[in-house]
Each structure stands twice: as structure tokens, then as C-alpha cells.
Scaffold this motif. Structure first.
Motif, short mmCIF file in Angstrom:
data_model
loop_
_atom_site.label_atom_id
_atom_site.label_comp_id
_atom_site.label_asym_id
_atom_site.label_seq_id
_atom_site.Cartn_x
_atom_site.Cartn_y
_atom_site.Cartn_z
N TYR A 68 -18.41 46.54 -18.46
CA TYR A 68 -18.25 45.47 -17.47
C TYR A 68 -18.46 44.10 -18.12
O TYR A 68 -17.79 43.12 -17.76
CB TYR A 68 -19.23 45.68 -16.32
N ARG B 125 -15.70 41.17 -18.08
CA ARG B 125 -15.93 39.87 -17.47
C ARG B 125 -15.84 38.72 -18.47
O ARG B 125 -15.23 37.69 -18.19
CB ARG B 125 -17.31 39.85 -16.79
N LYS C 29 -11.46 40.46 -21.07
CA LYS C 29 -11.35 39.45 -20.02
C LYS C 29 -9.88 39.22 -19.68
O LYS C 29 -9.04 39.06 -20.56
CB LYS C 29 -11.99 38.14 -20.48
N GLN D 127 -23.85 40.26 -14.88
CA GLN D 127 -22.65 39.98 -14.09
C GLN D 127 -22.59 40.83 -12.82
O GLN D 127 -22.19 40.37 -11.76
CB GLN D 127 -21.40 40.20 -14.94
#
Length: 207
Positions: free
Chosen positions: A3, A7, A12, A197
Motif C-alpha cells: 500500500y 500510494r 503510484k 496512509q
């Protein structure tokens, strides 16, 4: 970690992410349609324990036989190297890899160092390792059809993408691998960044 890379790292901008980590073992993480896949028991991503071999010659640390982890991890590379070296123990190539060590004391860095010297036996061992990495990764890519694959972990620095793609092309459905394959960019911070995040996301959703 997956993750975090999704992010703020190498993945990304992509919605469907497959991340694998190659280290002492093999780990994984999945983001599907911009959501982290947790699974029914929060254990999704145990990719290292898919079975890639039907022989009974390698037992994984999980006590099962033939797991991807015991072939594609650093431990797996060392196991392959010891077996390949033992078969030609008294040859100059084997002795060059061992550099005075006993076979049981030989590790991944001994193989990589010999590989970088152009040792033909080490080249063959590293080639087999890339084949093993591709064996599991190709199957996962066929099932998940990710937008991007991210490779992290301590063994990632030994992955040669051209060599890996060569073997992936033998396993992927279609004429060739078009999926971007990137190395993780957040390093050891990826897990912490991903957790932060997720915490921000959860706080916002309950806001």
C-alpha cells in the motif's frame, strides 16, 4: 509495504498492484481497484506458499513441500547453489565460488560475487533462480492481471529484469510481457508509510 508503494512509491498512479518481496522468504501484497486486499482472515498475499514444484526435494519453513519461497528466496538461491556446487565440487568453478568455505557455509553473496566475476557455474545458478522467481510470479500475473508489478526485499537488487522477463514470457498468457515491472522505491520505510496512509484513510472515512 504494498500500500505504501501504491500510494507514494513505485506503483503510484496504478489501480491494480502486485508487490512481491524477495528476501529470506517471499512475501506479497495486493491492491485491487485502489483497495488493499486483506482477505477473510487478514492474511491475503501469502504468495510465498503457492506450490510451484511437484517434486518432494525441498521442504519449506512452513513444513510444506514445493513452496515458491523455498526456490525464489535468498534461502532458495543458497539451496540451489549448494546443490549445484556439490555436483561438481572438485571443479575449478565450484572451488572459485566456495573460496575456501565449506558448502554448508556458502551463502547468496558468495554466489553473486562469483557471478559478477563471470563464473560460469554461478551464472547458471543465477539463471535458475530467475527461472524460479518467474515461475511463481508468472502464475500470479496470469491470475491477477496487475497494472504494475513491484519487486522489493533484500534480494531485489540481484534481479535482472531482462532475464526475468525472458522466463516470464514463457509463462504469461499472450505473446510477451507488457506489464511494467518496477523495483520498490520506499525501501525499509514502505511498511510504515503504508500503515500511516491506511490510518489516514480510515480516519478520513470515519471523519
Amino acid at each position: 509495504a504494498a500500500y505504501g508503494e501504491y500510494r507514494l512509491g513505485a506503483a503510484k498512479g496504478f489501480s491494480n498492484v502486485l508487490m512481491i518481496t524477495l528476501g529470506t522468504g517471499v512475501g506479497g501484497g495486493l491492491v485491487v481497484n485502489d483497495r488493499l486486499v486483506r482477505g477473510g482472515t487478514f492474511s491475503a498475499g501469502e504468495v510465498g506458499h503457492i506450490r510451484i514444484s511437484l517434486t518432494n526435494d525441498r521442504q519449506c519453513t512452513c513444513e510444506r513441500i514445493g513452496c515458491w519461497e523455498i526456490y525464489a528466496s535468498g534461502t532458495g538461491l543458497a539451496t540451489t547453489a549448494r546443490r549445484e556446487t556439490a555436483e561438481v565440487l572438485h571443479s575449478p568453478l565450484a572451488q572459485d565460488i566456495l573460496a575456501g568455505k565449506a558448502i554448508d557455509d556458502m551463502g547468496t553473496h558468495d554466489v553473486v560475487a562469483a557471478y559478477q566475476r563471470g563464473n560460469a557455474l554461478a551464472v547458471d545458478i543465477m539463471d535458475k533462480w530467475h527461472f524460479f522467481v518467474a515461475s511463481g510470479l508468472g502464475s500470479l500475473m496470469n491470475v491477477l492481471d496487475p497494472d504494475v508489478v513491484v519487486i522489493g526485499g533484500g534480494m531485489a537488487k540481484f534481479v535482472e529484469l531482462d532475464r526475468l522477463r525472458k522466463y516470464l514470457n514463457e509463462r504469461i498468457m499472450g505473446p510477451m510481457v507488457r506489464t511494467p515491472i518496477r523495483f520498490a522505491s520506499l525501501g525499509n520505510r514502505a511498511g510504515v508509510i503504508g500503515a500511516a496512509q491506511l490510518a489516514i484513510l480510515n480516519a478520513a472515512s470515519h471523519g
